[in-house]
Every structure is written in structure tokens, then in C-alpha cells.
Write an enzyme that holds these catalytic residues in place. Structure first.
Site, PDB file in Angstrom:
ATOM      1  N   GLU A 179       0.932  -1.400  -0.247  1.00  0.00           N
ATOM      2  CA  GLU A 179      -0.022   0.114  -0.008  1.00  0.00           C
ATOM      3  C   GLU A 179       0.776   1.201   0.107  1.00  0.00           C
ATOM      4  O   GLU A 179       0.564   2.188   0.717  1.00  0.00           O
ATOM      5  CB  GLU A 179      -1.108  -0.035   1.092  1.00  0.00           C
ATOM      6  CG  GLU A 179      -2.052  -1.094   1.143  1.00  0.00           C
ATOM      7  CD  GLU A 179      -2.858  -0.947   2.096  1.00  0.00           C
ATOM      8  OE1 GLU A 179      -2.924  -0.232   3.145  1.00  0.00           O
ATOM      9  OE2 GLU A 179      -4.080  -2.035   2.077  1.00  0.00           O
ATOM     10  N   GLU A 298      -5.574  -8.416  -0.446  1.00  0.00           N
ATOM     11  CA  GLU A 298      -6.351  -8.169   0.835  1.00  0.00           C
ATOM     12  C   GLU A 298      -7.868  -7.953   0.561  1.00  0.00           C
ATOM     13  O   GLU A 298      -8.219  -7.018  -0.202  1.00  0.00           O
ATOM     14  CB  GLU A 298      -5.695  -6.951   1.745  1.00  0.00           C
ATOM     15  CG  GLU A 298      -4.497  -6.863   2.339  1.00  0.00           C
ATOM     16  CD  GLU A 298      -4.027  -5.800   3.129  1.00  0.00           C
ATOM     17  OE1 GLU A 298      -4.783  -5.210   3.702  1.00  0.00           O
ATOM     18  OE2 GLU A 298      -2.944  -5.749   3.310  1.00  0.00           O
TER      19      GLU A 298
END
Length: 505
Positions: A179, A298
Site C-alpha cells: 500500500e 487483501e
């Protein structure tokens, strides 16, 4: 939910030769991060009555093996962006205690890289290892590949051997950071900065071991202001040295609006299609031959623990953090999300339900036991029975209006396992009040009969499983609801239900 004409009927249309893709088993992966009680008190708890001599929780391992988890992403997550992998190897007495910036806790490093690899072997799963591209860089990425995958005779391979592991681990799947577009991420970068860093890291890691595959960071979620431009820029920078692009997305129901909550599978479908389009655009512009496939590494429901986590004390060890207690309606959405990814199996090759134990997880533990949350069941059943070839599944069913557009009352996909002469139909009935009557022409699968129809349903959408009542929400046998007559499958899908219909010769 609004009712429509010809309601309560769903026709599923398949053709044995019209396939989407063979399922990559890694689509049923999961995730263990150094976060909350995922590691400590989750998979690892020395001194607990369920722990083996290495401190691994055997009761947890048994449940993980029940799911048949093929890969586990580790060690993060946000955690990895300020993590020094060297802290987690070697004699435990020499490992440093560190402040952990991502989650505001203290990391003891008593469970690390070597323990994780040993645990994976005992669990029967494979690692998906993430490198720190936040506070560290390409040299450290190179070094950890050498530590894990080189035979010996060099500094880091010899370090592994000195630590008691003679043979290389041979880790094949590597995440290039986590991320990195997020301002919450330690060392977060612009798309240009990250794309360049990922390109160089992928290049140098593959020089150490040309057999590895790499996953570059996509956007942290669909609502990021840079979504789309981030993907395009990263791919333009790093196309030659990456193999997959990641997607992350969580869904919640803080508004207690179940129809819109269950319609999130529509949003997920759109998200995947959009990222595929961006990958193919860059492929065309760069005139490349290879496809960039997707790693949805995720995904889950996550919102129950948000208020509780605001009250946590900082700089403690493995607190109760992100411990969502999942209810029945969460299991319905998780089932629909699994169906959505299977319907995109031609491009979604890897996926990780985040996470595996205690932290937004299908498995919960206490000092006295481990139990299955509601979302355990669709995840487990899809992993066990969803391997094979995904058939192009056309679902003719009424829809209802949602904030994501028209949402089908029934999500469905069919997987054919030719090797084992089996066909499995997965379906979620999102109608909260009415059953649906399903039909599917299976005459191409002559002599196939229903061997099981498993149904997960409950009268209370907010019903949960607890250590005291672990079977409050669990599948029941409903095989009497389904039959094949002259090659036509007919079945009843109960209101608000997750269904697994298995057929075999």
C-alpha cells in the site's frame, strides 16, 4: 428488498466447453501480519496447552488445514514498511524489541522469518513474503531473497545456514512493499517514485533468483484519489519486472443496510474489471506480450472493531486489535466475494483473505480454545470444492436497485473438476424473505447426481459464533432440496443463504 416480476426464479446457464479459466489454487490464500493477536496468541503461543514444542497452536493449525490454505502472505501489511527482516532471524535471545510504527505497539521478534517458514511447512501451506520498500530499499530486498533462496557460500545464505536451516526455503512469490500509495504507510511514495523502486527491486531480486514472481502494489483501495493513475504509472515504470498487480478492498455495513451491503459484490466485480482494463491498456501501449494478472491480496469485511480500536493503549505487545466478530450477513457477503473472484479466475490468480487468525479473521482463539467464525464456512467450502475449471456461468435472475447499480438477487458460479468427475455450484441468495427456485441444464454432465447440498442460513442476520456457542451459525445438510431429473438440476435456495451444491458421477 423490492420484488419484481418472475421473482423467486433463477436460471443458471453453462456449457461444458465455455470456460473462463482453470482456478489457480492461490486464489484461496490468506494473510498473517504482525498485528494484534494474529501471530502472538494466534498461530504462536508458547506455553499454551494447545501449543507444540515450537509454540505453534495445534488447534489453530488443524482449522487452517481444514480450509486447505494454499498460501499465506507475511509479515504484512502496514507492518512490513518499517520492518527489518534481520531482526526476526537468529537466536531469539539476541533479537531486538522494536517500536512498531504502523500499529503503535511493541514487536518482540520472537516469531520471525525462520519460524514462519517452519510453521508453513507444518501447516502444509506456501509463503508469500513481502519486502520493505518503505523505510528500506532494493539492497535489503536482494539480501532477503539471498537469505531465503540461495544455497550457500555467500553472506546471507550462510547466515541462514548458521541459523540452523541448511536447505534454501525457495520462496517463489514476493510482494514489493505494501500500500505504498497510502499516506498512512511508513515511507509512502508517489506513483513515479514507487514504480521506479518496484522496478529496480523486482529486477535485482530476479537476478538473485530468476524463478521468483513479484507482486507490485496497486491502489490501497478503490476510493483512493489516485486510483487508476497510480496503476497506470506503476505499470508503465515496472512492467518488465513484475508479474502481478495487487488489489485491496474491505467492505462494511455501519449503516445497517443489508441490501446495499450484500450488493458490494457488484462493486468488487467492477473494481476487478477496471484494474484489468488498466493492465491491458499499458500492455497495448508498451506493445508487450505478457499479461499482468491480479493479486487480490487483501479482501474481507471489516468495520465491527473500528470504534473499539480507537481506545487502544499504545506501545504494548499484541493487544486485542482489529478483532471483528463476524455475523451471519458477513458470511453471505464473503461468499459473494469468493464467487466474484472465481468469475474473474482468468485474471485473478492470487487472493488473500485478510486475515487468518484473530485479526479480521475466520478463526478466533482464546487461551482455552479456537473456534470458527461465520465467515469460515464459505471460505473453507470454496477452497475445498472450488478447484477445477470455472465455467462461464450465466445467471438469469431478477435484480434490485442498490447504490452500486442493479444487483442480482442471486450470485452464482459453477466449477467443473474434470479430474475428479465433480461439478460444484456456489450460490448466495441475497433475498432476505423469499426462497429462490434454481434450474440448471446439466445434460452435458451425463450421470452426474447431487451428492450434497450444504446451506448456511440463520433467522438472525446478526447471529455470531462464540467460544461458548461455536456452532450457532454453521452449514446444514439440505440435499433433499436438490435433484437432477433427465439432466436438469432443480434446487431450492433458501432466503438469505450461502449454498454449495456438489454433483458427481
Amino acid at each position: 428488498m423490492k420484488k419484481t416480476k418472475n421473482e423467486n426464479k433463477v436460471q443458471v446457464c453453462i456449457d461444458r466447453d465455455f470456460t473462463i479459466s482453470k482456478v489457480d489454487e492461490r486464489i484461496f490464500g490468506s494473510f498473517i501480519e504482525h498485528l494484534g493477536r494474529a501471530v502472538y496468541e494466534g498461530i504462536y503461543q508458547p506455553g499454551n496447552k494447545f501449543a507444540d514444542k515450537n509454540g505453534y497452536r495445534k488447534d489453530v493449525m488443524k482449522l487452517i488445514q481444514e480450509i486447505n490454505v494454499p498460501i499465506v502472505r507475511y509479515p504484512g501489511g502496514n507492518f512490513v514498511s518499517s520492518f527489518n527482516w534481520e531482526d526476526s532471524v537468529g537466536p531469539k535471545k539476541d533479537r531486538p524489541r522494536r517500536i512498531e510504527l504502523a500499529w503503535g505497539v511493541v514487536e518482540t521478534n520472537q516469531f520471525g522469518l525462520d519460524e514462519f517458514m517452519d510453521w508453513c511447512k507444518k501447516c502444509g501451506t506456501q509463503p508469500m513474503y513481502a519486502v520493505n520498500l518503505g523505510t528500506r530499499g532494493i539492497d535489503d530486498a536482494k539480501n532477503v531473497v539471498e537469505y531465503c533462496n540461495s544455497k550457500g557460500g555467500t553472506k546471507y545464505a550462510d547466515m541462514r545456514i548458521k541459523n540452523g536451516v541448511k536447505d534454501p526455503y525457495g520462496i517463489k512469490l514476493w510482494c514489493l512493499g505494501n500500500e505504498m500509495d497510502g499516506p498512512w504507510q511508513t515511507g509512502h511514495l508517489t506513483a513515479e517514485e514507487y514504480g521506479r523502486k518496484a522496478d529496480l527491486a523486482g529486477q535485482i531480486m530476479k537476478l538473485v533468483d530468476p524463478t521468483i514472481e513479484t507482486v507490485a502494489c496497486g491502489s490501497s483501495n478503490l476510493t483512493m484519489p489516485t486510483f487508476g493513475n497510480w496503476e497506470r504509472t506503476v505499470l508503465e515504470c515496472a512492467y518488465d519486472n513484475i508479474d502481478y498487480l495487487s488489489l485491496h478492498q474491505y467492505y462494511g455495513n455501519a449503516e445497517h443496510d443489508t441490501p446495499n451491503f450484500l450488493a458490494n459484490s457488484v462493486a468488487m466485480d467492477q473494481f476487478i474489471s477496471q484494474v484489468v482494463s488498466i493492465c491491458d491498456y499499458v500492455k497495448a501501449v508498451k506493445r508487450k506480450k505478457k499479461d499482468i494478472n491480479l493479486s487480490f491480496d487483501e479482501w474481507n469485511v471489516w468495520y465491527h472493531s473500528n470504534e473499539q480500536d480507537k481506545k487502544l493503549e499504545k506501545w504494548v505487545e499484541h493487544p486485542h486489535q482489529l478483532e471483528d466478530i463476524y455475523n451471519f450477513e458477513d458470511a453471505l457477503l464473503v461468499g459473494s466475494m469468493l464467487i466474484t473472484m472465481l468469475r474473474h479466475a482468468d485474471r485473478v490468480k492470487i487472493a488473500c483473505l485478510a486475515q487468518l487468525v484473530n485479526v479480521i479473521a475466520p478463526i478466533m482463539t482464546s487461551d482455552t480454545g479456537a473456534w470458527r467464525q461465520t465467515i469460515f464456512y464459505p471460505y473453507m467450502q470454496t477452497s475445498v470444492y472450488g478447484r477445477g475449471e470455472v465455467l462461464n456461468t450465466v445467471v438469469k435472475v431478477p435484480t434490485y436497485e442498490s447504490k452500486h447499480g442493479d444487483a442480482p438477487y442471486v450470485d452464482c458460479v459453477v466449477v467443473a473438476d474434470e479430474e475428479n468427475e465433480a461439478v460444484t455450484l456456489f450460490a448466495v441468495n441475497k433475498n432476505l424473505e423469499d426462497d429462490f427456485e434454481l434450474t440448471c441444464d446439466l445434460r452435458q454432465f451425463a450421470d452426474y447426481k447431487v451428492v450434497e447440498h450444504s446451506v448456511l442460513t440463520h433467522k438472525d442476520l446478526e447471529a455470531v459464533n462464540t467460544e461458548e456457542n461455536p456452532d450457532n451459525v454453521k452449514p446444514v445438510d439440505a440435499t433433499k432440496n436438490s435433484k437432477v431429473t433427465k439432466g436438469i438440476l432443480t434446487s431450492t435456495l433458501p432466503a438469505r443463504s450461502w449454498n454449495v451444491i456438489r454433483l458427481a458421477k
